[in-house]
Design an enzyme around this catalytic site. Structure first.
Site, PDB file in Angstrom:
ATOM      1  N   ILE A 125       0.853  -1.198   0.000  1.00 39.36           N
ATOM      2  CA  ILE A 125       0.000   0.000   0.000  1.00 39.36           C
ATOM      3  C   ILE A 125       0.888   1.248   0.000  1.00 39.36           C
ATOM      4  O   ILE A 125       1.724   1.407   0.891  1.00 39.36           O
ATOM      5  CB  ILE A 125      -0.917   0.028   1.251  1.00 39.36           C
ATOM      6  CG1 ILE A 125      -1.826  -1.201   1.277  1.00 39.36           C
ATOM      7  CG2 ILE A 125      -1.736   1.311   1.287  1.00 39.36           C
ATOM      8  CD1 ILE A 125      -2.725  -1.280   2.511  1.00 39.36           C
ATOM      9  N   LYS A 142       5.051   0.390  12.605  1.00 39.82           N
ATOM     10  CA  LYS A 142       4.518   1.065  11.403  1.00 39.82           C
ATOM     11  C   LYS A 142       3.794   2.346  11.797  1.00 39.82           C
ATOM     12  O   LYS A 142       3.925   3.386  11.139  1.00 39.82           O
ATOM     13  CB  LYS A 142       3.575   0.111  10.665  1.00 39.82           C
ATOM     14  CG  LYS A 142       4.310  -1.121  10.117  1.00 39.82           C
ATOM     15  CD  LYS A 142       3.357  -2.237   9.722  1.00 39.82           C
ATOM     16  CE  LYS A 142       4.120  -3.467   9.249  1.00 39.82           C
ATOM     17  NZ  LYS A 142       3.291  -4.661   9.113  1.00 39.82           N
TER      18      LYS A 142
HETATM   19  N1  HSE Z   1       4.273  -9.748   9.788  1.00 40.38           N
HETATM   20  C1  HSE Z   1       3.594  -8.665   9.158  1.00 40.38           C
HETATM   21  C2  HSE Z   1       2.123  -9.018   8.945  1.00 40.38           C
HETATM   22  C3  HSE Z   1       4.177  -8.252   7.848  1.00 40.38           C
HETATM   23  O1  HSE Z   1       1.677 -10.063   9.396  1.00 40.38           O
HETATM   24  O2  HSE Z   1       1.419  -8.214   8.368  1.00 40.38           O
HETATM   25  C4  HSE Z   1       5.499  -7.569   7.984  1.00 40.38           C
HETATM   26  O3  HSE Z   1       5.420  -6.449   8.790  1.00 40.38           O
END
Ligand code: HSE
Length: 438
Positions: free
Chosen positions: A142, A211
């Site tokens: 995204i 994030k």
């Molecule tokens: N492990 C993450 C997820 C992806 O399950 O979305 C990488 O950040």
């Protein structure tokens, strides 16, 4: 180092796992189109990984191998260093620093690295006049980084929130659909390869928090402050909660939310009740979605795949294409030295509605005790529901009392629940899930 626009962009990739190989495949599949789009060729010049012998399904003929990622990062054979090693310290950090210090732009997918060191790395990049691009670090395929940094530059952002962990969304979706408990679905997800053998970072909410801390900086122009993110994972969610949520018109999602309030900026990651008919409630399985609210654009939602070879490589290659075309803005949308301090809005000041599940004995006066405590803390109830455990009619085994509150403060909510638990009204620790306007 090449400088002319028609010179190829020579790429060095450190880390040849799923994503690294995906990037190589994309560069080869779309080589001609990328050359046309960027006005120059994108060429893989060097690689570094732990094992040279491993079969990866991509040819590395005519590509220089480096045993040490730091050497690749500083090599005159490359114009851009792509860090796909992972981890917030160690070789990932050292090699990125080495590249930036020797004025080589960097592309990374490493959210943990940026959450911990993003502001300092941005300063280093800007001091050396090079780019640090990281579209793949948040929500995989995204394009939320560019959306916030570039497309929404003409907005004041008030809130950004989203589902940014596919593993958690997959588990919650299956729990809701199948009525099974967390541990059973997690074990199955691990068997199927949808969850890591050590799932702590995902289910504990830390991956989402990494994030979110990056999005907060982009949205509000503040330094990254990962340690200030309030984090709760999904491991205490039961199928009973998902079922109750559904009958009350909600779904439960693990959201990361960054929002401006009167006291500062809230950064929080927790299971969240969202109205069943909201767009975010319709994001299922491994899909991710991010919603941004800006004063001119209004509400905007991007959804797609947040992980995996193709989506993550897609974002890495878009960063490479940007570099090939030239031009690099500030890493977090404004010069690192001008990022504002982060002013944390404490969780106790959070205001919102709450879902509460209390496991209580089924006897006279219990409901009155609960509502009295709520009233003492000034909490107004929107709805109240009593449920016997499946196949029972209450009695000695107790019942679940489910409450939805009107807007209140977290401080009052916690206060009331602490008293309800400590005076013995509730037999188990109460379940409390925040409701988010969506
Ligand atoms: N492990 C993450 C997820 C992806 O399950 O979305 C990488 O950040």
């Amino acid at each position: 180092m090449s400088s002319g626009k028609s010179e190829p962009l020579k790429i060095g990739i450190a880390g040849l796992g799923t994503v690294g190989c995906g990037v190589i495949k994309s560069l080869r599949t779309h080589g001609q189109a990328l050359t046309q789009k960027c006005g120059r060729e994108l060429v893989l010049a060097g690689v570094s990984a732990r094992s040279r012998a491993r079969e990866r399904g991509v040819s590395l003929d005519n590509v220089t191998w480096y045993d040490d990622a730091r050497q690749l990062a500083q090599s005159n054979e490359i114009d851009v260093f792509v860090e796909l090693i992972g981890g917030e310290e160690g070789m990932a950090l050292e090699s990125v620093k080495a590249a930036l210090s020797s004025s080589r732009p960097v592309v990374t997918a490493n959210k943990a690295l940026l959450a911990r060191h993003g502001t300092k790395l941005a300063e280093l990049a800007e001091k050396n006049g090079v780019a640090l691009n990281y579209e793949a670090a948040v929500a995989g395929g995204i394009p939320i980084v560019k959306t916030l940094r570039e497309s929404l530059a003409g907005n004041e952002i008030s809130r950004v929130y989203g589902i940014m962990n596919g593993t958690c969304n997959y588990i919650l979706t299956r729990m809701e659909n199948e009525g099974k408990d967390f541990a059973d679905i997690l074990a199955d997800a691990q068997k199927l390869g949808y969850a890591e053998a050590d799932p702590t970072a995902d289910i504990g909410g830390f991956d989402t928090a990494h994030k979110l801390s990056i999005l907060t900086s982009l949205a509000f122009g503040t330094v990254i402050d990962f340690d200030s993110v309030y984090v709760e994972g999904i491991d205490r969610i039961t199928s009973a909660d998902l079922e109750a949520a559904a009958s009350l018109g909600y779904r439960i999602k693990l959201l990361g939310v960054a929002v401006k309030t009167d006291t500062g900026i809230e950064q929080r990651v927790h299971p969240t009740m969202v109205p069943r008919h909201s767009a975010i409630a319709e994001i299922h399985d491994v899909f991710n979605a991010v919603v941004v609210e800006g004063d001119f654009v209004g509400e905007l939602m991007l959804m797609g795949r947040g992980a995996g070879e193709g989506p993550t490589a897609s974002s890495v290659v878009s960063d490479l294409a940007d570099l090939a075309r030239g031009g690099a803005g500030p890493v977090f949308g404004r010069p690192a030295a001008e990022l504002l301090p982060y002013r944390r809005a404490g969780m106790r000041a959070h205001e919102g509605g709450y879902y509460v599940r209390l496991d209580v004995p089924d006897r006279p006066g219990i409901m009155a005790a609960i509502t009295t405590r709520m009233a003492e803390y000034g909490i107004s109830l929107e709805s109240i529901m009593q449920r016997a455990p499946e196949g029972e009619q209450g009695g000695m085994h107790g019942v679940s009392v489910i409450l939805i509150t009107h807007e209140t403060t977290e401080s009052d909510m916690r206060g009331a629940l602490e008293v309800i638990f400590s005076d013995g009204t509730a037999s188990e620790k109460p379940q409390m899930i925040r409701i988010e306007r969506a």
